[in-house]
Structure formats: C-alpha cells, structure tokens
Design a protein around this motif. Structure first.
Motif, PDB file in Angstrom:
ATOM      1  N   LEU A 198       0.839  -1.199   0.000  1.00  0.00           N
ATOM      2  CA  LEU A 198       0.000   0.000   0.000  1.00  0.00           C
ATOM      3  C   LEU A 198       0.875   1.252   0.000  1.00  0.00           C
ATOM      4  N   SER A 199       0.558   2.196  -0.887  1.00  0.00           N
ATOM      5  CA  SER A 199       1.400   3.394  -1.026  1.00  0.00           C
ATOM      6  C   SER A 199       0.689   4.686  -0.661  1.00  0.00           C
ATOM      7  N   LYS A 200      -0.631   4.639  -0.433  1.00  0.00           N
ATOM      8  CA  LYS A 200      -1.363   5.860  -0.088  1.00  0.00           C
ATOM      9  C   LYS A 200      -2.514   5.496   0.836  1.00  0.00           C
ATOM     10  N   PRO A 201      -3.042   6.463   1.581  1.00  0.00           N
ATOM     11  CA  PRO A 201      -4.150   6.180   2.499  1.00  0.00           C
ATOM     12  C   PRO A 201      -5.368   5.635   1.761  1.00  0.00           C
ATOM     13  N   LEU A 202      -6.183   4.888   2.483  1.00  0.00           N
ATOM     14  CA  LEU A 202      -7.398   4.342   1.889  1.00  0.00           C
ATOM     15  C   LEU A 202      -8.339   5.468   1.477  1.00  0.00           C
ATOM     16  N   ILE A 240      -4.508 -10.054   7.708  1.00  0.00           N
ATOM     17  CA  ILE A 240      -3.512 -10.905   7.073  1.00  0.00           C
ATOM     18  C   ILE A 240      -2.287 -10.075   6.710  1.00  0.00           C
ATOM     19  N   ASP A 241      -1.195 -10.323   7.359  1.00  0.00           N
ATOM     20  CA  ASP A 241       0.115  -9.695   7.179  1.00  0.00           C
ATOM     21  C   ASP A 241       0.200  -8.303   7.789  1.00  0.00           C
ATOM     22  N   ILE A 242      -0.795  -7.427   7.515  1.00  0.00           N
ATOM     23  CA  ILE A 242      -0.784  -6.071   8.056  1.00  0.00           C
ATOM     24  C   ILE A 242      -2.207  -5.537   8.004  1.00  0.00           C
ATOM     25  N   PRO A 243      -2.661  -4.778   8.994  1.00  0.00           N
ATOM     26  CA  PRO A 243      -4.011  -4.215   8.906  1.00  0.00           C
ATOM     27  C   PRO A 243      -4.155  -3.310   7.682  1.00  0.00           C
ATOM     28  N   SER A 244      -5.241  -3.459   6.973  1.00  0.00           N
ATOM     29  CA  SER A 244      -5.441  -2.668   5.763  1.00  0.00           C
ATOM     30  C   SER A 244      -5.506  -1.186   6.088  1.00  0.00           C
ATOM     31  N   GLY A 245      -4.752  -0.404   5.299  1.00  0.00           N
ATOM     32  CA  GLY A 245      -4.643   1.023   5.526  1.00  0.00           C
ATOM     33  C   GLY A 245      -3.369   1.418   6.247  1.00  0.00           C
ATOM     34  N   MET A 246      -2.643   0.448   6.786  1.00  0.00           N
ATOM     35  CA  MET A 246      -1.412   0.737   7.512  1.00  0.00           C
ATOM     36  C   MET A 246      -0.214   0.569   6.584  1.00  0.00           C
ATOM     37  N   PHE A 247       0.812   1.388   6.796  1.00  0.00           N
ATOM     38  CA  PHE A 247       2.075   1.267   6.077  1.00  0.00           C
ATOM     39  C   PHE A 247       3.073   0.506   6.941  1.00  0.00           C
ATOM     40  N   ALA A 248       3.975  -0.206   6.308  1.00  0.00           N
ATOM     41  CA  ALA A 248       4.957  -0.993   7.058  1.00  0.00           C
ATOM     42  C   ALA A 248       6.075  -0.129   7.617  1.00  0.00           C
ATOM     43  N   PRO A 294       0.923   6.441  10.132  1.00  0.00           N
ATOM     44  CA  PRO A 294      -0.245   6.930   9.388  1.00  0.00           C
ATOM     45  C   PRO A 294      -0.494   8.417   9.632  1.00  0.00           C
ATOM     46  N   GLU A 295      -1.196   9.035   8.701  1.00  0.00           N
ATOM     47  CA  GLU A 295      -1.649  10.411   8.900  1.00  0.00           C
ATOM     48  C   GLU A 295      -2.717  10.430   9.998  1.00  0.00           C
ATOM     49  N   SER A 296      -2.912  11.577  10.592  1.00  0.00           N
ATOM     50  CA  SER A 296      -3.836  11.672  11.733  1.00  0.00           C
ATOM     51  C   SER A 296      -5.268  11.324  11.353  1.00  0.00           C
ATOM     52  N   ASP A 297      -5.652  11.561  10.083  1.00  0.00           N
ATOM     53  CA  ASP A 297      -7.025  11.291   9.664  1.00  0.00           C
ATOM     54  C   ASP A 297      -7.154   9.996   8.869  1.00  0.00           C
ATOM     55  N   ALA A 298      -6.123   9.171   8.887  1.00  0.00           N
ATOM     56  CA  ALA A 298      -6.153   7.924   8.115  1.00  0.00           C
ATOM     57  C   ALA A 298      -7.175   6.954   8.694  1.00  0.00           C
ATOM     58  N   SER A 302       6.261  -0.454  11.829  1.00  0.00           N
ATOM     59  CA  SER A 302       5.105   0.345  12.256  1.00  0.00           C
ATOM     60  C   SER A 302       4.323  -0.338  13.374  1.00  0.00           C
ATOM     61  N   PHE A 303       4.351  -1.678  13.419  1.00  0.00           N
ATOM     62  CA  PHE A 303       3.639  -2.403  14.474  1.00  0.00           C
ATOM     63  C   PHE A 303       4.142  -2.000  15.859  1.00  0.00           C
ATOM     64  N   LEU A 304       5.384  -1.553  15.928  1.00  0.00           N
ATOM     65  CA  LEU A 304       6.076  -1.391  17.200  1.00  0.00           C
ATOM     66  C   LEU A 304       6.033   0.040  17.726  1.00  0.00           C
ATOM     67  N   HIS A 305       5.276   0.902  17.057  1.00  0.00           N
ATOM     68  CA  HIS A 305       5.124   2.289  17.473  1.00  0.00           C
ATOM     69  C   HIS A 305       3.653   2.567  17.757  1.00  0.00           C
ATOM     70  N   SER A 306       3.389   3.311  18.824  1.00  0.00           N
ATOM     71  CA  SER A 306       2.025   3.451  19.339  1.00  0.00           C
ATOM     72  C   SER A 306       1.056   4.041  18.317  1.00  0.00           C
ATOM     73  N   GLU A 307       1.527   4.961  17.468  1.00  0.00           N
ATOM     74  CA  GLU A 307       0.613   5.610  16.524  1.00  0.00           C
ATOM     75  C   GLU A 307       0.001   4.609  15.543  1.00  0.00           C
ATOM     76  N   ALA A 308       0.728   3.549  15.217  1.00  0.00           N
ATOM     77  CA  ALA A 308       0.216   2.521  14.298  1.00  0.00           C
ATOM     78  C   ALA A 308      -0.093   1.218  15.017  1.00  0.00           C
ATOM     79  N   GLY A 309       0.712   0.898  16.022  1.00  0.00           N
ATOM     80  CA  GLY A 309       0.563  -0.386  16.706  1.00  0.00           C
ATOM     81  C   GLY A 309      -0.779  -0.580  17.374  1.00  0.00           C
ATOM     82  N   LYS A 310      -1.477   0.521  17.667  1.00  0.00           N
ATOM     83  CA  LYS A 310      -2.791   0.396  18.302  1.00  0.00           C
ATOM     84  C   LYS A 310      -3.819  -0.274  17.392  1.00  0.00           C
TER      85      LYS A 310
END
Length: 504
Positions: free
Chosen positions: A132-136, A157-165, A169-173, A190-198
């Motif tokens: 994925l290269s841009k927000p949903l 599967i592999d990564i939540p859809s909408g998330m970048f590896a 993510p942007e605040s409104d993603a 990204s899994f390991l940082h709170s902004e995305a890992g949540k």
C-alpha cells in the motif's frame, strides 16, 4: 529477529522464488496454509468466516485462505469489490480456484451492510498488504469504516489494511482495527510504534519458510529481541564461583518522601544477581532500606536528600530513583559525573537534573545507559513530531555521545552508539505504574556489574523486566499487579532461562 522494510520483504519473496525454487502462486499457497492452520487452531469455537479481499496479492492470500478453510469445515463468505474487476495474476488464479469450489459465496463490498454478523463469525481482512502506497479512499475507506464498527473478532492478514509498514499513518487515516495480525515471517516497524501499533491487536509472526539465505545476507539496523537473542546473551551462574565474580553495584537515590523508589531499585538489583549491592541514600531512609533490603549495605549520602556521592570506584552505579532535584543534589551529581570515568545507569531525577542545562548532557560518561520515558527524552533532547522522529533523534544522540539509550514505551527501543535499534516485544500495560522504571534501573545496573557488555545489559535487562511483568500480570492482572510483584517474578524468569539454556 531482523526487521525488514516492505521493499526488503518483497525482495525476500523474489529471492525465495528464484533460489528455492518455488513459483509465486506456490509461495502464496504456503502463506495461506500457514494462516489457515493458525485460524483452525485458534478459532475452533467459531463457525463462520467473512473474508474481505482486495485485488492485489494480499487479496490473493485471502482468496486462498477462504478456499482452504472452507475445505476444513468452516462456513465462508467472500467479499470483493467487483467480480469482473482486474486482479493481480496470482489473485486471479486464486479467484478461479475459489469459484471451482461449490459452497463459497462471492459477494460485493456493498452487501456487507446487509450481512448478518452473529457472534460466531470472524472477519478476515485481506484488502491491502505491505505494498500500500497511499491512504485508503473511496469504497475501501468506507468498507473499513463499516468493519471497524462491527464488534466481531477481526484478523488482519500480514498487516491491517490502511497501515504502512515503514511509516506512521496520517492523523485522519482510516485503518482496520484488528484483534489479531498474522504477520508473515517478521515484524513490521510500524507495528512497534504506538501511533500505528494500536491497530494491530496481538501480533503473531507466522513462519512461511522464506529462504534463510536472504535472512542471513541482508543487513538491517532494526531488530526484535526474541528468545533466541536472549539465550545467546544469558550466562548461567557457575557452580564454582563466589560473590566477587558477580560484581559490585551501587544504587544511588532516595530523598525524603521518595525512599520507596530506591528500595525498589535496590531489591531488583539484588534479585538480578549482583555479587554485592550497596545503597547510597539519605539517612532518613536508613531504617526503611535496612528493613526491606537487609542483603544490601547502606551508605549515608546525606540527611534528607543526597549531597554526597562518595562511593568506591569499582562500583557500577545506578542513579536516579527517588533522588529528587535539590540544588545540593544537583551540584554533587554533576560533579560526580564529571569525575567518574566508567559507565553508569541514569534514570528519573538524574535525567531531570541533567536536562536543566543542555551542557550537562556532555557530562554523561561514555558507554553509559540512560532510560528516559518520552517526556524525559523530550526534556533532554528536544521535542519531536512522532515516535519515528524521536527514535531517529535518539540514534543521532546515542552516536554523538557514545551512549546507550533505552526509550521506554509499550515496545521499548534500545538504541546503540552504532545506530542499531532493538525493540522489546514482551511486557504489558501493567507496567504503566510508578516504580516500574526504578525496577529497570536496578536490573540494568546489576547486569552491568556482572560484566555483561552495555549492549547485552540493555537487551537482557529490558527483556527480563518485560518477562517478569508478563508473569506478574498472569498472576495478579494488569490492573492489580504492583512493581513489587514484578520483582518477585524475576526468580521465575531466571528459572525458565536456565531450563532453556540447559535444554539447548
């Protein structure tokens, strides 16, 4: 365990295809089988699966998973954007294979709104992967918003859809909020940082047998501390040894009203195995410390606060728990750091004192370990926009000062002077209590006194702290566990470590 970027993971797939050799569709089937096996084992009480699939290879994984799980006895419904739409080559193959199996319905995304989700239904997210290269946007954004409202268990599967590896993510993603993420072969940063890992829920890393040669040959600066790393560091206690073989540690801290902090640090240093443990604290804490930590020797460092750092030069010092920031304490600490040449462990008020003047930072001895939480880090080195930027600043400062920085967080990050980053993935929210950091200071100082290298001390110490917290949470719950419960579980962690080393 190495952490790779999305591009490196793609190259790992290509390397496996060319060197094994195996076709891309066979590799997709292997990944799908791994996911289906996990779901079969862990979702036995659920009868129905809703699989939402994109048109790319992540969607192809989802189509293959749907087919395999249907043949294993699950009721499966698949949702795609357009049955006549354009799919990646491998996804198209798996869509045809799915259609060749009678009994699986294939519907459009629009039908999700009318679907009857009972409490035995699990949702599988296979919309977008690491490419994925841009927000949903458009129908995919709308679909994920709909799914996030539904209370059923969701597995990405592999990564939540909408998330970048590799970026936050942007605040409104809009990102699918998963209960579980089944990641292929390795963690994503990204899994390991709170902004995305949540958004990931519990992460499970599935081995899909990508070629080991690529893993060995490909460099990275990012790692996860796993059991294999820890077992390679840990040294079991030798039978023919004495207390002199395990070093001398000096815990320095405490002030009137804050004696408990240095007690916690002292107890954890003792429990981690230092040969001799000293506590330098003000006289007002003498009876408390001698009563709660009779194994430690007391050094008077003042009356109600520490104003004397007079200790033997062969002690490894952990400084800061409950220290306070009295002007006399500040003056004596800075004098001590200026004259002391060995590495020290600095936390809490020691860092608060240093952060009062940026020039003080230069007094931190080389090879020292500092353990700031995000606010302490900000006071020391400045504000950053997010946790990725904070980590980059930590790398810069660790290299400049030649120190080790333990960035305390849900997944704490250990930054070395060489620019390597190690993420710790054990531990839990029960550590979000005053006193938890004091325990870590004692653990680190004790390991350093036992002649583990600075890097080994950080990796093993942070892992021990998290593992003991996990044991404490199982026994007491995250809400009710106390820092003292974590200290009490250190013995059980060492028991487990000794079993693992012996069995190896």
């Amino acid at each position: 365990m190495k952490i790779f970027t999305a591009e490196q993971i793609k190259n790992w797939d290509r390397f496996t295809i060319s060197h094994e050799p195996v076709s891309s569709i066979q590799l997709m089937e292997r990944a799908a089988s791994a996911v289906a096996g996990w779901i079969s084992e862990n979702c036995k009480n659920y009868k129905r699966l809703v699989v939402v699939c994109g048109n790319g290879n992540n969607g192809g994984d989802g189509l293959a998973i749907a087919r395999i799980l249907y043949l294993k006895g699950f009721d499966v419904d698949v949702f795609i954007s357009d049955p006549k739409g354009k799919f990646s080559a491998d996804a198209a193959v798996n869509l045809k294979r799915l259609r060749d199996v009678s009994g699986i319905s294939v519907r459009r995304f629009n039908d999700i709104a009318e679907y009857n989700f009972d409490d035995k239904t699990v949702i599988l997210d296979a919309l977008f992967g690491t490419g994925l290269s841009k927000p949903l946007e458009g129908e995919y954004r709308l679909l994920v918003e709909q799914l996030n409202v539904i209370k059923n268990i969701k597995i990405s599967i592999d990564i939540p859809s909408g998330m970048f590896a590799d970026r936050l993510p942007e605040s409104d993603a809009v990102i699918l909020k998963a209960d579980y993420t089944l990641s292929f072969q390795c963690w994503k940063r990204s899994f390991l940082h709170s902004e995305a890992g949540k958004y990931t829920g519990k992460v499970e890393v599935l081995d899909i047998s990508l070629h080991h040669g690529y893993l060995e040959e490909t460099p990275t600066r990012y790692f996860v501390i796993d059991d294999e790393v820890v077992e390679g560091i840990f040294r079991p206690r030798q039978e023919f040894s004495h207390k002199g073989d395990y070093g001398k540690v000096g815990m320095i801290g405490g002030s009137y009203g804050k004696i408990g902090a240095i007690v916690l640090a002292t107890r954890s240093a003792l429990k981690t195995g230092a040969g001799l443990t000293f506590t330098l604290a003000p006289e007002c804490g003498y009876e408390i410390i001698q009563t709660t930590c009779p194994e430690a020797m007391f050094i008077k460092g003042g009356t109600e606060y520490v104003n004397n750092f007079g200790i033997d030069k062969d002690l490894i010092c952990g400084i800061g728990p409950g220290l306070g920031t009295h002007p006399d304490t500040e003056k004596k600490l800075l004098e001590f750091l200026k004259s002391y040449s060995g590495p020290v462990v600095l936390d809490a008020d020691a860092l608060n004192i240093i952060s009062k003047n940026k020039k003080n930072i230069e007094r931190i001895p080389e090879k020292s370990i500092i353990t700031p939480h995000p606010k302490e880090f900000e006071r020391l080195f400045g504000r950053t926009g997010n946790s990725f930027e904070r980590l980059e600043l930590a790398k810069e400062k660790a290299k400049l000062l030649h120190i080790y920085i333990v960035l305390k967080d849900h997944h704490s990050q250990i930054v070395t002077p060489e620019g390597n980053v190690f993420y710790n993935v054990n531990g839990n929210a029960g550590l979000a209590k005053g006193g938890s950091g004091d325990i870590l200071t004692g653990i680190l100082a004790s390991l350093l006194a036992q002649r583990y290298t600075e890097e080994e001390t950080c990796l093993l110490g942070v892992w021990l702290h998290g593992k003991a917290a996990d044991f404490a949470a199982r026994k007491h719950s995250k809400e009710s566990m106390l820092p003292t419960d974590v200290i009490d579980e250190l013995g059980n962690v060492f028991k487990e470590l000794n079993k693992e080393v012996k069995s190896f």
